[in-house]
Design an enzyme around this catalytic site. Structure first.
Site, PDB file in Angstrom:
ATOM      1  N   ASP A 232      35.278  78.340  43.044  1.00  0.00           N
ATOM      2  CA  ASP A 232      35.875  78.511  44.445  1.00  0.00           C
ATOM      3  C   ASP A 232      35.742  77.399  45.349  1.00  0.00           C
ATOM      4  O   ASP A 232      36.635  76.922  45.997  1.00  0.00           O
ATOM      5  CB  ASP A 232      34.794  79.669  45.330  1.00  0.00           C
ATOM      6  CG  ASP A 232      35.215  81.155  44.715  1.00  0.00           C
ATOM      7  OD1 ASP A 232      36.236  81.354  44.041  1.00  0.00           O
ATOM      8  OD2 ASP A 232      34.271  82.014  44.858  1.00  0.00           O
TER       9      ASP A 232
ATOM     10  N   HIS B  72      35.129  65.246  41.257  1.00  0.00           N
ATOM     11  CA  HIS B  72      33.820  64.838  42.110  1.00  0.00           C
ATOM     12  C   HIS B  72      33.451  63.526  42.145  1.00  0.00           C
ATOM     13  O   HIS B  72      33.862  62.529  41.030  1.00  0.00           O
ATOM     14  CB  HIS B  72      32.751  65.655  41.561  1.00  0.00           C
ATOM     15  CG  HIS B  72      32.998  67.139  41.128  1.00  0.00           C
ATOM     16  ND1 HIS B  72      32.749  67.848  40.270  1.00  0.00           N
ATOM     17  CD2 HIS B  72      33.634  67.972  42.309  1.00  0.00           C
ATOM     18  CE1 HIS B  72      33.168  69.239  40.591  1.00  0.00           C
ATOM     19  NE2 HIS B  72      33.738  69.093  41.729  1.00  0.00           N
TER      20      HIS B  72
ATOM     21  N   TYR C  35      26.394  64.654  30.759  1.00  0.00           N
ATOM     22  CA  TYR C  35      26.695  63.655  31.815  1.00  0.00           C
ATOM     23  C   TYR C  35      25.484  62.971  32.068  1.00  0.00           C
ATOM     24  O   TYR C  35      24.535  63.502  32.282  1.00  0.00           O
ATOM     25  CB  TYR C  35      26.949  64.217  33.150  1.00  0.00           C
ATOM     26  CG  TYR C  35      28.207  65.075  33.379  1.00  0.00           C
ATOM     27  CD1 TYR C  35      29.331  64.935  33.787  1.00  0.00           C
ATOM     28  CD2 TYR C  35      27.917  66.514  33.009  1.00  0.00           C
ATOM     29  CE1 TYR C  35      30.316  65.831  33.839  1.00  0.00           C
ATOM     30  CE2 TYR C  35      29.028  67.559  32.970  1.00  0.00           C
ATOM     31  CZ  TYR C  35      30.067  67.033  33.656  1.00  0.00           C
ATOM     32  OH  TYR C  35      31.176  68.153  33.842  1.00  0.00           O
TER      33      TYR C  35
ATOM     34  N   LYS D  54      28.834  57.470  35.466  1.00  0.00           N
ATOM     35  CA  LYS D  54      28.629  58.431  34.793  1.00  0.00           C
ATOM     36  C   LYS D  54      29.016  58.271  33.421  1.00  0.00           C
ATOM     37  O   LYS D  54      30.233  57.398  33.138  1.00  0.00           O
ATOM     38  CB  LYS D  54      29.725  59.532  35.128  1.00  0.00           C
ATOM     39  CG  LYS D  54      29.190  60.288  36.478  1.00  0.00           C
ATOM     40  CD  LYS D  54      30.280  61.433  36.929  1.00  0.00           C
ATOM     41  CE  LYS D  54      30.168  62.036  38.227  1.00  0.00           C
ATOM     42  NZ  LYS D  54      30.977  62.979  38.643  1.00  0.00           N
TER      43      LYS D  54
END
Length: 187
Positions: free
Chosen positions: A169, A65, A135, A75
């Site tokens: 998914d 991501h 995070y 991050k």
């Protein structure tokens, strides 16, 4: 006493932070973040969002991501329970390491934090059951700026240490790279 040591990785801008706890017979105190000590690293950015994940099964992969500018984010990723193989992929299209990846093992015992700058995709594989990851983000999540790559893309060639188990998914439908992928312009 400084509570952090910062080390470079082979990818410019991607850093590894090691925490130095203090302790006594009662246990220890581990500082996860300190604006003053990390000021040079943050370069005026603030922490805008803190997320926590629990991943139940070893072998699970989350990612890859990132967010496009103007919502690109740094991050700071820390594993506080279990162990993860934490991966960052350089998506900065003008970078000499464009599409190269680097991984670090982060665990509750090694007290490491991967510092992922803007312009990198991020994901991880759990190496134990019941892993918890924190995070710290320098930008809030914006769904319209969300980007992702498929963690199993052969062009990336990420060498996951365990057979890949569960993936969401959504993560399974992330795109594979094609000749039109232009990366992220953050340099």
């Amino acid at each position: 006493m400084r509570r952090f040591t910062l080390a470079n990785t082979p990818l410019a801008g991607l850093s590894l932070l090691t925490r130095h706890p203090i302790g006594d017979q009662r246990g220890r105190l581990d500082r996860l973040f300190c604006r003053a000590e990390l000021a040079d690293l943050l370069k005026g950015r603030g922490i805008e969002q803190i997320n926590h994940t629990l991943t139940v099964k070893a072998g699970t992969v989350r990612g890859m991501h990132f967010q496009y500018p103007p919502h690109a984010e740094m991050k700071l990723v820390t594993c506080v329970k279990g162990e993860v193989f934490d991966v960052a992929v350089d998506l900065r299209w003008r970078s000499p390491s464009f599409l190269c990846w680097h991984a670090e093992r982060l665990s509750a015992t090694n007290r490491r934090t991967l510092v992922i700058p803007e312009g990198f995709a991020h994901g991880f594989q759990t190496l134990a059951d019941d892993c918890e990851v924190f995070y710290l983000h320098t930008a809030a999540y914006h769904s319209d700026a969300e980007g992702a790559l498929n963690a199993l893309d052969p062009r990336l060639g990420i060498a996951w240490p365990l057979p890949v188990g569960d993936r969401s998914d959504r993560d399974q439908t992330h795109p594979f790279l094609d000749e039109f992928f232009m990366g992220v312009d953050v340099l």
